[in-house]
Design a protein around this motif. Structure first.
Motif, PDB file in Angstrom:
ATOM      1  N   ALA A 198      -2.998   1.887  -5.806  1.00 33.35           N
ATOM      2  CA  ALA A 198      -3.428   3.272  -6.006  1.00 33.35           C
ATOM      3  C   ALA A 198      -4.575   3.411  -7.000  1.00 33.35           C
ATOM      4  CB  ALA A 198      -2.241   4.127  -6.453  1.00 33.35           C
ATOM      5  N   ARG A 234      -6.698   1.237   1.420  1.00 32.33           N
ATOM      6  CA  ARG A 234      -5.833   2.421   1.409  1.00 32.33           C
ATOM      7  C   ARG A 234      -6.194   3.375   2.539  1.00 32.33           C
ATOM      8  NH1 ARG A 234      -7.175   2.249  -4.076  1.00 32.33           N
ATOM      9  NH2 ARG A 234      -8.434   4.111  -3.797  1.00 32.33           N
ATOM     10  N   ARG A 235      -7.474   3.562   2.791  1.00 32.99           N
ATOM     11  CA  ARG A 235      -7.921   4.461   3.850  1.00 32.99           C
ATOM     12  C   ARG A 235      -7.446   3.951   5.221  1.00 32.99           C
ATOM     13  NH1 ARG A 235     -13.506   4.021   4.084  1.00 32.99           N
ATOM     14  NH2 ARG A 235     -13.339   4.057   1.846  1.00 32.99           N
ATOM     15  N   VAL A 279       0.844  -1.197   0.000  1.00 32.71           N
ATOM     16  CA  VAL A 279       0.000   0.000   0.000  1.00 32.71           C
ATOM     17  C   VAL A 279       0.879   1.246   0.000  1.00 32.71           C
ATOM     18  CG1 VAL A 279      -1.640   1.358   1.367  1.00 32.71           C
ATOM     19  CG2 VAL A 279      -2.000  -1.096   1.073  1.00 32.71           C
ATOM     20  N   THR A 280       1.906   1.260   0.820  1.00 33.74           N
ATOM     21  CA  THR A 280       2.827   2.398   0.895  1.00 33.74           C
ATOM     22  C   THR A 280       3.525   2.629  -0.444  1.00 33.74           C
ATOM     23  OG1 THR A 280       3.178   2.013   3.241  1.00 33.74           O
ATOM     24  CG2 THR A 280       4.835   3.323   2.103  1.00 33.74           C
ATOM     25  N   ASP A 308      -5.093   8.053  -1.613  1.00 29.27           N
ATOM     26  CA  ASP A 308      -4.674   8.421  -2.976  1.00 29.27           C
ATOM     27  C   ASP A 308      -5.844   8.546  -3.898  1.00 29.27           C
ATOM     28  OD1 ASP A 308      -1.948   6.178  -2.561  1.00 29.27           O
ATOM     29  OD2 ASP A 308      -1.931   8.314  -2.207  1.00 29.27           O
ATOM     30  N   HIS A 314      -4.864   2.366   5.862  1.00 23.61           N
ATOM     31  CA  HIS A 314      -3.426   2.548   5.954  1.00 23.61           C
ATOM     32  C   HIS A 314      -3.029   4.014   5.811  1.00 23.61           C
ATOM     33  CE1 HIS A 314      -1.982  -1.605   6.208  1.00 23.61           C
ATOM     34  NE2 HIS A 314      -3.090  -1.889   5.569  1.00 23.61           N
ATOM     35  N   GLY A 315      -4.020   4.910   5.837  1.00 22.26           N
ATOM     36  CA  GLY A 315      -3.744   6.343   5.781  1.00 22.26           C
ATOM     37  C   GLY A 315      -3.310   6.831   4.410  1.00 22.26           C
ATOM     38  N   ARG A 316      -3.700   6.121   3.360  1.00 25.03           N
ATOM     39  CA  ARG A 316      -3.325   6.485   1.987  1.00 25.03           C
ATOM     40  C   ARG A 316      -4.590   6.701   1.185  1.00 25.03           C
ATOM     41  NH1 ARG A 316       2.123   6.927   0.765  1.00 25.03           N
ATOM     42  NH2 ARG A 316       1.487   6.376  -1.339  1.00 25.03           N
ATOM     43  N   GLY A 357       2.273   2.125  -3.262  1.00 26.59           N
ATOM     44  CA  GLY A 357       1.305   2.561  -4.262  1.00 26.59           C
ATOM     45  C   GLY A 357       0.779   1.467  -5.153  1.00 26.59           C
TER      46      GLY A 357
END
Length: 71
Positions: free
Chosen positions: A55, A64-65, A49-50, A71, A67-69, A52
């Motif tokens: 994405a 993604r949400r 996830v980090t 995008d 994991h704070g992403r 991308g």
């Protein structure tokens, strides 16, 4: 003989057929140390996830949400 051919031609369907050595190791780890296998999977998913990897995947929005992403 490949694992796929062996599984398809077997008289009785086999369970948990790994097609690679890494798959065999992963299945053994999950069978004998499930909590460790879970940590490995969580760490691998977080790294992807980090990086991308998800994405552009609409189905991975929640992942993604979490994991704070966003995008």
């Amino acid at each position: 003989m490949s694992a796929v051919v062996a599984a398809v031609t077997a008289r009785r369907a086999q369970r948990d057929v790994a097609t690679t050595r890494r798959g065999q190791a992963g299945m053994a780890l999950a069978r004998h140390a499930p909590s460790l296998a879970g940590r490995v999977v969580r760490r691998t998913v977080a790294a992807r996830v980090t990086a991308g990897a998800f994405a552009k995947a609409p189905l991975a929005e929640g992942l993604r949400r979490r994991h704070g992403r966003a995008d």
